[in-house]
Scaffold this motif. Sequence first.
Motif, short mmCIF file in Angstrom:
data_model
loop_
_atom_site.label_atom_id
_atom_site.label_comp_id
_atom_site.label_asym_id
_atom_site.label_seq_id
_atom_site.Cartn_x
_atom_site.Cartn_y
_atom_site.Cartn_z
N THR A 124 0.92 -1.23 0.04
CA THR A 124 0.05 0.18 0.07
C THR A 124 0.78 1.39 -0.05
O THR A 124 0.24 2.44 -0.39
N ASN A 125 2.07 1.16 0.59
CA ASN A 125 2.81 2.60 0.87
C ASN A 125 4.31 2.38 0.20
O ASN A 125 4.97 3.51 0.41
N GLY A 126 4.63 1.34 -0.09
CA GLY A 126 5.98 0.91 -0.55
C GLY A 126 7.00 0.97 0.74
O GLY A 126 8.32 0.97 0.43
N ARG A 127 6.67 1.17 1.82
CA ARG A 127 7.56 1.06 2.87
C ARG A 127 8.31 -0.41 3.08
O ARG A 127 7.79 -1.45 2.85
N PRO A 128 9.66 -0.08 3.51
CA PRO A 128 10.17 -1.58 3.58
C PRO A 128 9.58 -2.43 4.76
O PRO A 128 9.17 -1.77 5.69
N PHE A 129 9.81 -3.84 4.66
CA PHE A 129 9.00 -4.72 5.79
C PHE A 129 9.88 -4.17 6.98
O PHE A 129 11.05 -4.13 6.96
N ASP A 130 9.31 -4.04 7.95
CA ASP A 130 9.63 -3.58 9.52
C ASP A 130 10.33 -2.16 9.29
O ASP A 130 11.04 -1.91 10.08
N GLY A 131 10.03 -1.48 8.20
CA GLY A 131 10.61 -0.10 8.09
C GLY A 131 9.61 0.87 8.68
O GLY A 131 10.08 2.16 8.65
N GLY A 132 8.51 0.64 9.12
CA GLY A 132 7.71 1.74 9.69
C GLY A 132 7.66 1.71 11.07
O GLY A 132 8.45 1.25 11.99
N PRO A 133 6.75 2.48 11.75
CA PRO A 133 6.74 2.72 13.21
C PRO A 133 6.22 1.47 13.78
O PRO A 133 6.15 1.04 15.17
N GLU A 134 5.48 0.71 12.89
CA GLU A 134 5.10 -0.63 13.60
C GLU A 134 5.91 -1.87 12.87
O GLU A 134 6.08 -1.68 11.98
N LEU A 135 5.86 -2.87 14.03
CA LEU A 135 6.28 -4.12 13.40
C LEU A 135 5.38 -4.65 12.30
O LEU A 135 4.21 -4.79 12.33
N SER A 136 6.11 -5.20 11.39
CA SER A 136 5.29 -5.82 10.22
C SER A 136 4.69 -7.02 10.46
O SER A 136 5.20 -7.60 11.51
N ASP A 137 3.53 -7.47 10.02
CA ASP A 137 3.04 -8.87 10.17
C ASP A 137 3.34 -9.65 9.02
O ASP A 137 4.14 -9.61 8.10
N TYR A 138 3.10 -11.02 9.57
CA TYR A 138 3.29 -12.02 8.43
C TYR A 138 1.74 -12.40 7.82
O TYR A 138 0.90 -12.58 8.67
N ASP A 139 1.65 -12.29 6.43
CA ASP A 139 0.48 -12.80 5.75
C ASP A 139 1.03 -14.27 5.43
O ASP A 139 1.85 -14.46 4.67
N VAL A 140 0.01 -15.35 5.91
CA VAL A 140 0.36 -16.65 5.59
C VAL A 140 -1.29 -17.23 4.56
O VAL A 140 -2.12 -17.20 5.39
#
Length: 125
Positions: free
Chosen positions: A34-50
């Motif tokens: 949605t925004n091109g931010r790197p995985f774990d590159g934002g203020p929140e921890l990224s999730d795993y989509d399984v």
Amino acid sequence: EEFGVYLRSGLDDVGYPDTVGIMQGSSVTGVKYTNGRPFDGGPELSDYDVALAGSGLFDRAKAAGVQLRGKGTRTQPLEESDLKVLGVSGLSAQLSALAGRPVYFMVYNDASTAIARGPSIRITP
């Protein structure tokens, strides 16, 4: 590897031996769609989509009225009520705790459909 072992044994324990797990989303591509931010590159921890791919789980989701997408080949991301009716809420919680981040499931009718949707990595123990 530990994540894969927990996923495989958890799916077997709840009666879905024909279901395979497939990583998708930013954990595979390295960037958020949605925004091109790197995985774990934002203020929140990224999730795993399984993606959980298998006819037994997919048929049960369909029969339970879980909303379908993709011309009827996959579900929406599972909500807590969906997780409960499919018997995988405990597995979702265990994997989230193990990974230290949210783990979200979507169900596909088969692995080839899930993999065709976009970059994917099959989870093997």
